[in-house]
Scaffold this active site. Structure first.
Site, PDB file in Angstrom:
ATOM      1  N   ARG A 102     -69.051  -6.586 -30.292  1.00  0.00           N
ATOM      2  CA  ARG A 102     -70.625  -7.316 -30.698  1.00  0.00           C
ATOM      3  C   ARG A 102     -71.224  -6.397 -30.022  1.00  0.00           C
ATOM      4  O   ARG A 102     -71.452  -6.324 -28.994  1.00  0.00           O
ATOM      5  CB  ARG A 102     -70.557  -8.591 -30.047  1.00  0.00           C
ATOM      6  CG  ARG A 102     -70.090  -9.864 -30.734  1.00  0.00           C
ATOM      7  CD  ARG A 102     -70.357 -11.397 -30.550  1.00  0.00           C
ATOM      8  NE  ARG A 102     -70.738 -11.468 -29.065  1.00  0.00           N
ATOM      9  CZ  ARG A 102     -71.204 -12.505 -28.686  1.00  0.00           C
ATOM     10  NH1 ARG A 102     -71.369 -13.445 -29.588  1.00  0.00           N
ATOM     11  NH2 ARG A 102     -71.719 -12.791 -27.542  1.00  0.00           N
ATOM     12  N   THR A 106     -77.864  -7.335 -31.603  1.00  0.00           N
ATOM     13  CA  THR A 106     -77.751  -8.053 -32.946  1.00  0.00           C
ATOM     14  C   THR A 106     -76.747  -9.138 -33.111  1.00  0.00           C
ATOM     15  O   THR A 106     -76.683  -9.843 -33.871  1.00  0.00           O
ATOM     16  CB  THR A 106     -77.544  -6.916 -33.965  1.00  0.00           C
ATOM     17  OG1 THR A 106     -76.180  -6.515 -33.766  1.00  0.00           O
ATOM     18  CG2 THR A 106     -78.611  -6.052 -33.783  1.00  0.00           C
ATOM     19  N   ASP A 198     -67.742 -14.216 -20.159  1.00  0.00           N
ATOM     20  CA  ASP A 198     -67.565 -13.141 -21.321  1.00  0.00           C
ATOM     21  C   ASP A 198     -65.911 -12.886 -21.006  1.00  0.00           C
ATOM     22  O   ASP A 198     -65.432 -12.480 -19.919  1.00  0.00           O
ATOM     23  CB  ASP A 198     -68.141 -11.890 -20.646  1.00  0.00           C
ATOM     24  CG  ASP A 198     -67.872 -10.613 -21.747  1.00  0.00           C
ATOM     25  OD1 ASP A 198     -66.545 -10.474 -21.715  1.00  0.00           O
ATOM     26  OD2 ASP A 198     -68.867 -10.152 -22.312  1.00  0.00           O
ATOM     27  N   ASP A 201     -64.400  -9.324 -20.119  1.00  0.00           N
ATOM     28  CA  ASP A 201     -64.767  -8.842 -18.939  1.00  0.00           C
ATOM     29  C   ASP A 201     -63.859  -9.650 -17.922  1.00  0.00           C
ATOM     30  O   ASP A 201     -63.326  -9.046 -16.958  1.00  0.00           O
ATOM     31  CB  ASP A 201     -66.166  -8.943 -18.571  1.00  0.00           C
ATOM     32  CG  ASP A 201     -67.004  -8.054 -18.996  1.00  0.00           C
ATOM     33  OD1 ASP A 201     -66.435  -7.114 -19.235  1.00  0.00           O
ATOM     34  OD2 ASP A 201     -68.274  -8.314 -19.158  1.00  0.00           O
TER      35      ASP A 201
HETATM   36  C1  PRP Z   1     -66.097 -11.261 -27.885  1.00  0.00           C
HETATM   37  C2  PRP Z   1     -64.803 -12.061 -28.321  1.00  0.00           C
HETATM   38  C3  PRP Z   1     -65.055 -12.127 -29.890  1.00  0.00           C
HETATM   39  C4  PRP Z   1     -66.496 -12.060 -29.934  1.00  0.00           C
HETATM   40  C5  PRP Z   1     -66.757 -13.439 -30.479  1.00  0.00           C
HETATM   41  O1  PRP Z   1     -66.022  -9.839 -27.670  1.00  0.00           O
HETATM   42  O2  PRP Z   1     -63.804 -11.757 -27.550  1.00  0.00           O
HETATM   43  O3  PRP Z   1     -64.472 -11.043 -30.293  1.00  0.00           O
HETATM   44  O4  PRP Z   1     -67.115 -11.777 -28.786  1.00  0.00           O
HETATM   45  O5  PRP Z   1     -68.318 -13.287 -30.675  1.00  0.00           O
HETATM   46  P1  PRP Z   1     -68.632 -13.560 -32.286  1.00  0.00           P
HETATM   47  O6  PRP Z   1     -68.014 -14.733 -32.652  1.00  0.00           O
HETATM   48  O7  PRP Z   1     -70.264 -13.872 -32.145  1.00  0.00           O
HETATM   49  O8  PRP Z   1     -68.436 -12.218 -32.907  1.00  0.00           O
HETATM   50  P2  PRP Z   1     -66.699  -8.884 -27.279  1.00  0.00           P
HETATM   51  O9  PRP Z   1     -67.708  -8.012 -28.282  1.00  0.00           O
HETATM   52  O10 PRP Z   1     -67.404  -9.479 -26.063  1.00  0.00           O
HETATM   53  O11 PRP Z   1     -65.957  -7.344 -26.872  1.00  0.00           O
HETATM   54  P3  PRP Z   1     -64.740  -7.586 -26.065  1.00  0.00           P
HETATM   55  O12 PRP Z   1     -63.769  -8.365 -26.274  1.00  0.00           O
HETATM   56  O13 PRP Z   1     -64.306  -5.889 -26.044  1.00  0.00           O
HETATM   57  O14 PRP Z   1     -65.214  -7.636 -24.614  1.00  0.00           O
HETATM   58  N1  URA Z   2     -67.848 -13.559 -26.233  1.00  0.00           N
HETATM   59  C1  URA Z   2     -67.309 -14.124 -24.952  1.00  0.00           C
HETATM   60  O1  URA Z   2     -66.658 -13.258 -24.470  1.00  0.00           O
HETATM   61  N2  URA Z   2     -67.840 -15.356 -24.675  1.00  0.00           N
HETATM   62  C2  URA Z   2     -68.682 -15.870 -25.369  1.00  0.00           C
HETATM   63  O2  URA Z   2     -69.130 -16.998 -24.769  1.00  0.00           O
HETATM   64  C3  URA Z   2     -69.200 -15.598 -26.704  1.00  0.00           C
HETATM   65  C4  URA Z   2     -68.784 -14.370 -27.248  1.00  0.00           C
END
Ligand code: PRP
Ligand code: URA
Length: 207
Positions: A102, A106, A198, A201
């Protein structure tokens, strides 16, 4: 399309473990993996079976086996945390990968990787990602799967926000959604409340 919130005491207990802010990386990963396994057990309850003739040590016998391939598709990174648990339940499952993150300003998903097994179009596809927040990532991932001909797609997540569920239902009404919890809302930064922070993380110790 259905939205199923898994109502299971062990799932709720393990979810509480990962919501706690002091839970460390190893326990966090372990609990995510175990919840995913429990969810796979419930979700696979109605997977189609076919009859097969086998030979037990005693006699020939007609029994059942899964009729369709299952493909697990984690959305990188956080979806990776759910793969081992599901493979523990369905060891014959193949694994594909979708790389999305994400954009933190945005909140729009950005695609960076895709790799799938050939059998995808005729398989049951379990799209896995612990967090369904705005729904942007899940919607983009389903778009990618449909472009490759997938017809039976089921989204499996841990924690969802009402906004994300609604957006998915609107964009992909044919995709069933399975969650361990439907939480209250999103905050101003797009994080699920109460949520678990998160997930990527916390799974991989990057913060
Ligand atoms: C997180 C999560 C989803 C997304 C959800 O990933 O694992 O993929 O956010 O958010 P949304 O419904 O608003 O799209 P992130 O973008 O943090 O990436 P990561 O898994 O690499 O940490
Ligand atoms: N992605 C995450 O990892 N946590 C949230 O709460 C939303 C998006």
């Amino acid at each position: 399309m259905t939205v199923t919130i898994l109502n299971h005491s062990l799932v709720k207990h393990k979810l509480t473990n990962i919501r706690k802010k002091d839970t460390k990386t190893r326990d966090f990963y372990q609990n995510v993996s175990e919840i995913a396994g429990l969810m796979a057990y419930e979700i696979s309850r109605d997977f189609p079976l076919r009859k097969v003739e086998i030979e037990t040590p005693i006699c020939k016998s007609e029994q059942y086996e899964l009729a369709q391939d299952v493909v697990i598709v984690p959305i990188l990174r956080a979806g990776l945390g759910m793969v081992d648990g599901i493979r523990g339940m369905i060891p014959t499952a193949k694994v594909g990968f979708i790389g999305l993150y994400r954009n933190e300003e945005t909140l729009e998903p950005v695609e960076y990787y895709a790799k799938f097994p050939d059998t995808m179009p005729n398989s049951i596809v379990l799209l896995v990602d612990p967090m369904l927040a705005t729904g942007g990532s899940a919607i983009a991932a389903v778009d990618m799967l449909k472009k490759r001909g997938c017809k039976d797609i089921r989204y499996v997540g841990l924690v969802g926000a009402p906004q994300g569920v609604e957006a998915m239902q609107k964009a992909h009404p044919d995709v069933d959604i399975y969650l361990a919890s439907l939480d209250e809302k999103l905050n101003e930064n797009g994080y699920i409340v109460p949520g678990l922070g998160d997930c990527g993380d916390r799974l991989f110790g990057t913060k």
